[in-house]
Motif scaffolding. Structure first.
Motif, PDB file in Angstrom:
ATOM      1  N   SER A 154       7.007  15.294   3.382  1.00 47.94           N
ATOM      2  CA  SER A 154       6.327  16.471   2.864  1.00 47.94           C
ATOM      3  C   SER A 154       6.549  16.503   1.353  1.00 47.94           C
ATOM      4  N   ALA A 155       5.666  17.183   0.644  1.00 50.81           N
ATOM      5  CA  ALA A 155       5.805  17.281  -0.804  1.00 50.81           C
ATOM      6  C   ALA A 155       7.180  17.844  -1.155  1.00 50.81           C
ATOM      7  N   GLY A 156       7.855  17.182  -2.083  1.00 45.47           N
ATOM      8  CA  GLY A 156       9.181  17.607  -2.498  1.00 45.47           C
ATOM      9  C   GLY A 156      10.312  16.983  -1.725  1.00 45.47           C
ATOM     10  N   ASP A 157      10.023  16.276  -0.623  1.00 45.25           N
ATOM     11  CA  ASP A 157      11.079  15.579   0.112  1.00 45.25           C
ATOM     12  C   ASP A 157      11.690  14.494  -0.760  1.00 45.25           C
ATOM     13  N   ARG A 158      12.935  14.167  -0.455  1.00 45.68           N
ATOM     14  CA  ARG A 158      13.663  13.150  -1.218  1.00 45.68           C
ATOM     15  C   ARG A 158      13.745  11.881  -0.374  1.00 45.68           C
ATOM     16  N   ILE A 159      13.214  10.761  -0.934  1.00 48.90           N
ATOM     17  CA  ILE A 159      13.200   9.489  -0.218  1.00 48.90           C
ATOM     18  C   ILE A 159      14.024   8.467  -0.982  1.00 48.90           C
ATOM     19  N   LEU A 160      14.755   7.656  -0.240  1.00 45.72           N
ATOM     20  CA  LEU A 160      15.563   6.591  -0.800  1.00 45.72           C
ATOM     21  C   LEU A 160      15.013   5.257  -0.313  1.00 45.72           C
ATOM     22  N   VAL A 161      14.755   4.335  -1.239  1.00 41.17           N
ATOM     23  CA  VAL A 161      14.243   3.010  -0.903  1.00 41.17           C
ATOM     24  C   VAL A 161      15.306   1.977  -1.233  1.00 41.17           C
ATOM     25  N   LEU A 162      15.680   1.181  -0.240  1.00 43.90           N
ATOM     26  CA  LEU A 162      16.687   0.141  -0.401  1.00 43.90           C
ATOM     27  C   LEU A 162      15.997  -1.210  -0.516  1.00 43.90           C
ATOM     28  N   GLY A 163      16.150  -1.883  -1.657  1.00 47.12           N
ATOM     29  CA  GLY A 163      15.541  -3.193  -1.862  1.00 47.12           C
ATOM     30  C   GLY A 163      14.234  -3.086  -2.625  1.00 47.12           C
ATOM     31  N   LEU A 164      14.208  -3.668  -3.827  1.00 47.78           N
ATOM     32  CA  LEU A 164      13.069  -3.469  -4.716  1.00 47.78           C
ATOM     33  C   LEU A 164      12.324  -4.762  -4.986  1.00 47.78           C
ATOM     34  N   GLY A 165      11.924  -5.424  -3.908  1.00 48.10           N
ATOM     35  CA  GLY A 165      10.897  -6.441  -4.038  1.00 48.10           C
ATOM     36  C   GLY A 165       9.549  -5.751  -4.176  1.00 48.10           C
ATOM     37  N   THR A 166       8.486  -6.514  -3.997  1.00 50.53           N
ATOM     38  CA  THR A 166       7.137  -5.957  -4.151  1.00 50.53           C
ATOM     39  C   THR A 166       6.905  -4.784  -3.215  1.00 50.53           C
ATOM     40  N   ILE A 167       7.252  -4.935  -1.942  1.00 48.92           N
ATOM     41  CA  ILE A 167       6.982  -3.862  -0.986  1.00 48.92           C
ATOM     42  C   ILE A 167       7.864  -2.649  -1.271  1.00 48.92           C
TER      43      ILE A 167
END
Length: 336
Positions: free
Chosen positions: A166-179
């Motif tokens: 939802s708008a304003g949710d906090r997301i964490l992404v592990l691993g910064l390849g292209t995807i």
């Protein structure tokens, strides 16, 4: 035509092969641009699981991130496709099993995968034959660089959808390849607060140039509540970390694959009431990716750090030729 053919582990070269013909229901595409991804590298090194499971074998032609222009039509194909700029779905289901009929052709037991599974030739070549049903038209606002990034973008968009933000949710992404970077881009475009984790300072610095401020090494990560965690890495340890970090009652999305088995404690999954989502292929996200690129809400082109000719494909796959620019993706122009 010229095509890059992998003949065995760490063995491959440009060869002259028979040009494809458009069978009934197919088109021939003159390839403009092809992206090289980790799956291609694993096939080149011989590590890819499909080689050991009987789903793929040498010799093979790689390349599943592509765009080009339709130059020939098979019987029964709508003539309006001729001359159009297109990309296409990697996953080619049988079309009649319950999975295909219900829209899950990406997990059809008898599927082909372009340049990956079942011996279907890929796009590391001057031309590619592909079913017309797999085609997606590219508008003029999506150039060849972005067009060859639709397939990884579809994966990333599906991962963001799987996170149910939802708008304003906090997301964490592990691993910064292209995807992983594209996951961050799509999540930000949807109004989420995006944080990114990687172990490479060069990669983290590049992410900052894309306008991300929540960029961290794992040991520096602040203790914040994460509404969603996406593991886009190839680390066998990070799937468990994603489960540890996510807020109870929220979601983790697994789109990265490690070379060895990764373990999570399902007791933690149950006791935290967490939903875990697995993503295979961009199929259901391709059209949405094209729309998002066309609107300008996400511009994937800075992710391409180098573009080389077909003769250099082996050096790219072997890791002898890496992007000269800051972006992680290498593109190949088969016409060069």
């Amino acid at each position: 035509m010229r095509a890059f053919v992998v003949t065995g582990p760490r063995e491959g070269a440009v060869q002259d092969v028979a040009a494809p013909e458009a069978e009934p229901g197919q088109v021939v595409v003159d390839i403009s641009r092809v992206g090289v991804c980790g799956t291609d590298v694993e096939f080149y090194t011989g590590e890819m699981a499909y080689l050991h499971q009987g789903y793929a074998s040498y010799p093979m032609r790689l390349g599943h991130e592509w765009c080009g222009i339709v130059s020939a039509l098979g019987r029964g194909v709508d003539e309006s496709w001729l001359g159009r700029r297109v990309t296409g779905d990697t996953m080619l289901g049988c079309g009649h099993c319950p999975r295909c009929v219900s829209g899950r052709h990406n997990v059809c037991e008898d599927r082909f995968e372009i340049g990956i599974r079942g011996g279907f030739p890929g796009a590391l070549a001057e031309q590619l034959a592909v079913p017309a049903t797999a085609l997606l038209a590219l508008p003029d606002s999506v150039d060849d660089v972005a067009g060859a990034l639709v397939e990884p973008g579809g994966n990333a968009l599906r991962a963001v959808r799987g996170a149910a933000l939802s708008a304003g949710d906090r997301i964490l992404v592990l691993g910064l390849g292209t995807i992983g970077l594209l996951v961050g881009e799509f999540a930000r475009a949807q109004g989420a607060e995006v944080h990114l984790v990687d172990r490479s300072d060069r990669t983290l610095d590049f992410a900052r140039t894309l306008g991300f401020s929540g960029v961290w090494r794992a040991e520096e990560l602040p203790a914040l509540p994460w509404d969603a965690v996406v593991d886009a890495s190839n680390s066998p340890q990070l799937p468990a970390l994603a489960l540890d970090l996510v807020e109870p009652g929220k979601r983790i999305v697994y789109i990265g694959l490690s070379g060895t088995p990764s373990l999570i404690d399902t007791r933690t999954l149950a006791l935290k009431d967490v939903t875990a989502v697995g993503i295979l292929a961009g199929s259901a996200g391709l059209a949405g990716t094209i729309e998002t690129y066309a609107s300008g809400a996400v511009d994937p082109r800075p992710l391409v750090g180098a573009t080389v000719g077909l003769a250099q494909a082996g050096d790219v796959l072997a890791g002898r030729l890496t992007p000269t620019g800051p972006g992680p993706k290498t593109h190949i122009d088969p016409r060069a």
